[in-house]
Design a protein around this motif. Structure first.
Motif, PDB file in Angstrom:
ATOM      1  N   LYS A 142      30.106   1.814  42.777  1.00 18.00           N
ATOM      2  CA  LYS A 142      30.591   2.188  41.455  1.00 18.00           C
ATOM      3  C   LYS A 142      29.644   1.578  40.431  1.00 18.00           C
ATOM      4  O   LYS A 142      29.283   0.400  40.541  1.00 18.00           O
ATOM      5  N   LEU A 144      29.618   2.424  36.665  1.00 21.88           N
ATOM      6  CA  LEU A 144      29.966   2.377  35.249  1.00 21.88           C
ATOM      7  C   LEU A 144      30.471   0.979  34.886  1.00 21.88           C
ATOM      8  O   LEU A 144      31.113   0.303  35.682  1.00 21.88           O
ATOM      9  N   ALA A 145      30.194   0.563  33.670  1.00 23.22           N
ATOM     10  CA  ALA A 145      30.564  -0.781  33.221  1.00 23.22           C
ATOM     11  C   ALA A 145      32.054  -1.042  33.384  1.00 23.22           C
ATOM     12  O   ALA A 145      32.467  -2.129  33.793  1.00 23.22           O
ATOM     13  N   SER A 146      32.881  -0.037  33.102  1.00 18.59           N
ATOM     14  CA  SER A 146      34.330  -0.206  33.197  1.00 18.59           C
ATOM     15  C   SER A 146      34.794  -0.360  34.642  1.00 18.59           C
ATOM     16  O   SER A 146      35.867  -0.915  34.899  1.00 18.59           O
ATOM     17  N   GLU A 147      33.985   0.142  35.597  1.00 20.82           N
ATOM     18  CA  GLU A 147      34.361   0.081  37.013  1.00 20.82           C
ATOM     19  C   GLU A 147      34.000  -1.252  37.643  1.00 20.82           C
ATOM     20  O   GLU A 147      34.519  -1.615  38.688  1.00 20.82           O
ATOM     21  N   PRO A 149      34.269  -4.805  36.705  1.00 17.94           N
ATOM     22  CA  PRO A 149      34.111  -4.472  35.306  1.00 17.94           C
ATOM     23  C   PRO A 149      33.233  -5.491  34.578  1.00 17.94           C
ATOM     24  O   PRO A 149      33.136  -6.644  34.961  1.00 17.94           O
ATOM     25  N   THR A 150      32.604  -5.001  33.485  1.00 20.76           N
ATOM     26  CA  THR A 150      31.809  -5.866  32.633  1.00 20.76           C
ATOM     27  C   THR A 150      31.821  -5.314  31.220  1.00 20.76           C
ATOM     28  O   THR A 150      31.987  -4.097  31.016  1.00 20.76           O
ATOM     29  N   THR A 151      31.652  -6.196  30.260  1.00 20.87           N
ATOM     30  CA  THR A 151      31.580  -5.769  28.867  1.00 20.87           C
ATOM     31  C   THR A 151      30.144  -5.493  28.430  1.00 20.87           C
ATOM     32  O   THR A 151      29.891  -5.165  27.273  1.00 20.87           O
ATOM     33  N   SER A 154      28.033   0.118  27.253  1.00 19.91           N
ATOM     34  CA  SER A 154      29.192   0.971  26.985  1.00 19.91           C
ATOM     35  C   SER A 154      30.032   1.122  28.243  1.00 19.91           C
ATOM     36  O   SER A 154      29.485   1.224  29.350  1.00 19.91           O
ATOM     37  N   PRO A 155      31.359   1.151  28.121  1.00 23.31           N
ATOM     38  CA  PRO A 155      32.235   1.223  29.300  1.00 23.31           C
ATOM     39  C   PRO A 155      31.967   2.417  30.207  1.00 23.31           C
ATOM     40  O   PRO A 155      32.141   2.325  31.423  1.00 23.31           O
ATOM     41  N   ASP A 156      31.527   3.550  29.629  1.00 25.15           N
ATOM     42  CA  ASP A 156      31.344   4.773  30.408  1.00 25.15           C
ATOM     43  C   ASP A 156      29.896   5.012  30.815  1.00 25.15           C
ATOM     44  O   ASP A 156      29.520   6.123  31.187  1.00 25.15           O
TER      45      ASP A 156
END
Length: 295
Positions: A142, A144-147, A149-151, A154-156
């Motif tokens: 995975k 994407l940043a949101s997956e 997870p990390t800040t 951009s999350p997507d």
């Protein structure tokens, strides 16, 4: 009450394996796992792994407590060790025709065996090959940043060569989830990294809300990477299977390596392939060290 256990290691990443097939909950608590993993006053290990009954049609369920009592989603070296432990358990029950003390015992029989194991990171399928190595379908990464997870970023969007400030220095990192979070940075000399001081600062950085594993990668060639790792919840270890997979993915995303490579770890080598089906395949050893009973 006494509990039987077996000690296994995958390239020096070592675990206490417990037959937990009689219950859907681990037989020891995270606090007890910390004591068992203590290398001076306990058995000594990077974690405790439980072989529980399968869920949703799988053969077994894997749970693991790290040496600090935390519970990760999955462990690449650990699941290879679990496959060897399961082979031993099933061999003792007669299913495989005799006692199997380690995956290497399969070499003489020229057979291979595969298991579907439920983990917090999804279903993972390790296969004990005829030569005694264990090949694991680690699934798709995975990105994407949101997956993760990390800040970071951009999350997507993917996190590739993003800057981060750690230990008073700016690092370029690529982030990958293999069911657990990884932060990969490429360095000139992996052996020169002060893991014991820098590792914890990466793990607990505010950019990683669930903390992170951190891999420091030296590119030897396009098909060979040298890696040192700080594992979330375990610290410095001799090997990390999910980390090796994440490192290869990061190398491909940054055009530093091919889709198949040998990853050199302090404990030995893993063969990693990012297939055209987008799944990661990890091949390496798992060896039984000894067995005993704990009170």
């Amino acid at each position: 009450m006494s509990i039987e256990f077996a000690k296994y290691h995958g390239l020096g990443n070592d675990f206490i394996l417990i037959d937990n097939r009689s219950s859907s909950e681990p037989q020891v608590t995270p606090e007890q796992a910390i004591k068992l993993c203590d290398r001076h006053f306990g058995i000594g290990a990077d974690g405790v792994i439980f072989a529980l009954p399968g869920q949703d049609g799988t053969d077994y369920t894997m749970r693991i407590f790290n040496s600090d009592g935390s519970e990760p989603e999955m462990c690449g070296n650990g699941i290879r060790c679990l496959a060897g432990f399961i082979a031993q358990l099933e061999g003792n029950s007669g299913k495989l025709g005799g006692t199997v003390s380690s995956p290497q015992a399969f070499q003489e029989s020229n057979k291979s065996f595969e298991y579907r194991i439920h983990t917090l990171a999804g279903v993972i399928s390790p296969q004990i090959l005829a030569d005694g190595q264990v090949k694991v379908d680690m699934g798709e990464p995975k990105l994407l940043a949101s997956e993760i997870p990390t800040t970071l970023g951009s999350p997507d969007r993917k996190v590739i060569n993003e800057p981060i400030e750690v230990a008073g220095k700016s690092w370029l990192v690529t982030c990958v989830s293999m069911g657990n979070p990884h932060c990969i940075t490429f360095v000139e000399d992996a052996s020169a990294i002060a893991l014991e001081s820098i590792g914890p600062q990466f793990e607990h950085h505010k950019a990683f809300p669930q903390r992170t594993n951190t891999e420091f990668i030296q590119v030897v060639s396009r098909d060979r990477l040298k890696m040192r790792v700080w594992e979330r919840g375990a610290g410095i270890t001799l090997a990390c299977g999910t980390g090796a997979c994440a490192a290869l993915v990061a190398g491909v995303l940054t055009d530093k390596c091919d889709r198949t490579a040998t990853v050199e770890l302090p404990g030995g080598n893993l063969q990693i392939e990012w297939g055209l089906d987008q799944k990661l395949y990890m091949t390496g050893p798992a060896e039984r060290v000894f067995a005993g009973k704990i009170s």
